[in-house]
Design a protein around this motif. Sequence first.
Motif, PDB file in Angstrom:
ATOM      1  N   ILE A 282      -5.413  -3.255  -3.804  1.00  0.00           N
ATOM      2  CA  ILE A 282      -5.317  -2.468  -2.940  1.00  0.00           C
ATOM      3  C   ILE A 282      -4.499  -2.863  -2.216  1.00  0.00           C
ATOM      4  O   ILE A 282      -3.362  -2.407  -1.811  1.00  0.00           O
ATOM      5  CB  ILE A 282      -6.641  -2.702  -1.675  1.00  0.00           C
ATOM      6  N   ILE A 283      -3.636  -3.623  -2.647  1.00  0.00           N
ATOM      7  CA  ILE A 283      -3.015  -4.921  -2.280  1.00  0.00           C
ATOM      8  C   ILE A 283      -1.762  -4.355  -3.730  1.00  0.00           C
ATOM      9  O   ILE A 283      -2.363  -5.975  -5.030  1.00  0.00           O
ATOM     10  CB  ILE A 283      -2.710  -5.936  -1.363  1.00  0.00           C
ATOM     11  N   HIS A 284      -1.008  -4.635  -3.572  1.00  0.00           N
ATOM     12  CA  HIS A 284       0.099  -4.823  -4.611  1.00  0.00           C
ATOM     13  C   HIS A 284       0.340  -6.562  -5.058  1.00  0.00           C
ATOM     14  O   HIS A 284       1.019  -7.235  -4.174  1.00  0.00           O
ATOM     15  CB  HIS A 284       2.048  -3.855  -4.891  1.00  0.00           C
ATOM     16  N   PRO A 285       0.882  -6.795  -6.045  1.00  0.00           N
ATOM     17  CA  PRO A 285       0.643  -8.243  -6.837  1.00  0.00           C
ATOM     18  C   PRO A 285       2.302  -8.760  -6.665  1.00  0.00           C
ATOM     19  O   PRO A 285       2.144  -9.383  -5.584  1.00  0.00           O
ATOM     20  CB  PRO A 285       0.505  -8.110  -7.756  1.00  0.00           C
TER      21      PRO A 285
ATOM     22  N   SER B 251       0.961  -3.951   2.508  1.00  0.00           N
ATOM     23  CA  SER B 251       1.621  -3.270   1.759  1.00  0.00           C
ATOM     24  C   SER B 251       0.590  -2.371   0.818  1.00  0.00           C
ATOM     25  O   SER B 251      -0.741  -3.841   0.806  1.00  0.00           O
ATOM     26  CB  SER B 251       2.719  -4.594   1.194  1.00  0.00           C
ATOM     27  N   HIS B 252       0.609  -1.461   0.474  1.00  0.00           N
ATOM     28  CA  HIS B 252      -0.827  -1.070  -0.971  1.00  0.00           C
ATOM     29  C   HIS B 252       0.335  -0.539  -1.914  1.00  0.00           C
ATOM     30  O   HIS B 252       0.926   0.575  -1.597  1.00  0.00           O
ATOM     31  CB  HIS B 252      -1.893  -0.789  -0.143  1.00  0.00           C
ATOM     32  N   MET B 253      -0.301  -0.086  -2.627  1.00  0.00           N
ATOM     33  CA  MET B 253       0.566   0.852  -3.882  1.00  0.00           C
ATOM     34  C   MET B 253      -0.784   1.611  -3.997  1.00  0.00           C
ATOM     35  O   MET B 253      -2.219   1.394  -3.996  1.00  0.00           O
ATOM     36  CB  MET B 253       0.173  -0.170  -5.067  1.00  0.00           C
ATOM     37  N   VAL B 254      -0.282   3.281  -3.628  1.00  0.00           N
ATOM     38  CA  VAL B 254      -1.658   4.443  -4.450  1.00  0.00           C
ATOM     39  C   VAL B 254      -1.166   4.721  -5.555  1.00  0.00           C
ATOM     40  O   VAL B 254       0.251   5.406  -6.026  1.00  0.00           O
ATOM     41  CB  VAL B 254      -1.400   5.576  -3.369  1.00  0.00           C
ATOM     42  N   ASN B 255      -1.964   4.661  -6.410  1.00  0.00           N
ATOM     43  CA  ASN B 255      -2.189   5.317  -7.696  1.00  0.00           C
ATOM     44  C   ASN B 255      -2.629   7.035  -7.748  1.00  0.00           C
ATOM     45  O   ASN B 255      -3.331   7.310  -7.247  1.00  0.00           O
ATOM     46  CB  ASN B 255      -3.208   3.993  -8.745  1.00  0.00           C
TER      47      ASN B 255
END
Length: 181
Positions: free
Chosen positions: A8-11, A18-22
């Motif tokens: 959920i939280i991008h490193p 903040s998050h990243m959607v794949n």
Amino acid sequence: ERNNNEGIIHPSAKTLLSHMVNPIPENILDYVWDYGVLEQSVEKTYIQGMVDSKRVFVDQEMKKIFVECISIGQRTMRTVEEGDNSSVSLRDLQRTMKICKFFQKFLKDRVAPSEDILTQLGDFSYWKYPKNPLEDKLERQARSIILTLAICYLFRLCNKENKETLIEKFISVMNANFKSS
């Protein structure tokens, strides 16, 4: 220790929001279905059933107003968001009912302000009426509907014309269904 936020939280995120959607991997795309959208009449029936099951309103008149306004709100959101049927769902209705129940309780339990605050409120305050309108159950329910519609639908709209159009639709429903005493 396991990280519950994994994926959920991008490193490299600087904040917790903040998050990243794949993208969905190609090998599981065969298992993704589009279930379509309910017709307006069917959706309204679902809304009616959900409102009945949660006992948001006992008064049939208020229930009818609430169901009609929610139906209009759902339809408007889909129209405004250029036909994006996923912009609203029946999950929005669950949230709407919770908010409406909150406002009903809030307005019922509301305590009159102290005299010094009452003088600051001016003539517009309903606390200055000879009879407080919040003592009437139907008045509280009508106000809870208005507050709920504002939070769940009006505040989602950015365009002033869209807001005014939706307000006119809500007022139309209330005028057509609410008996003035």
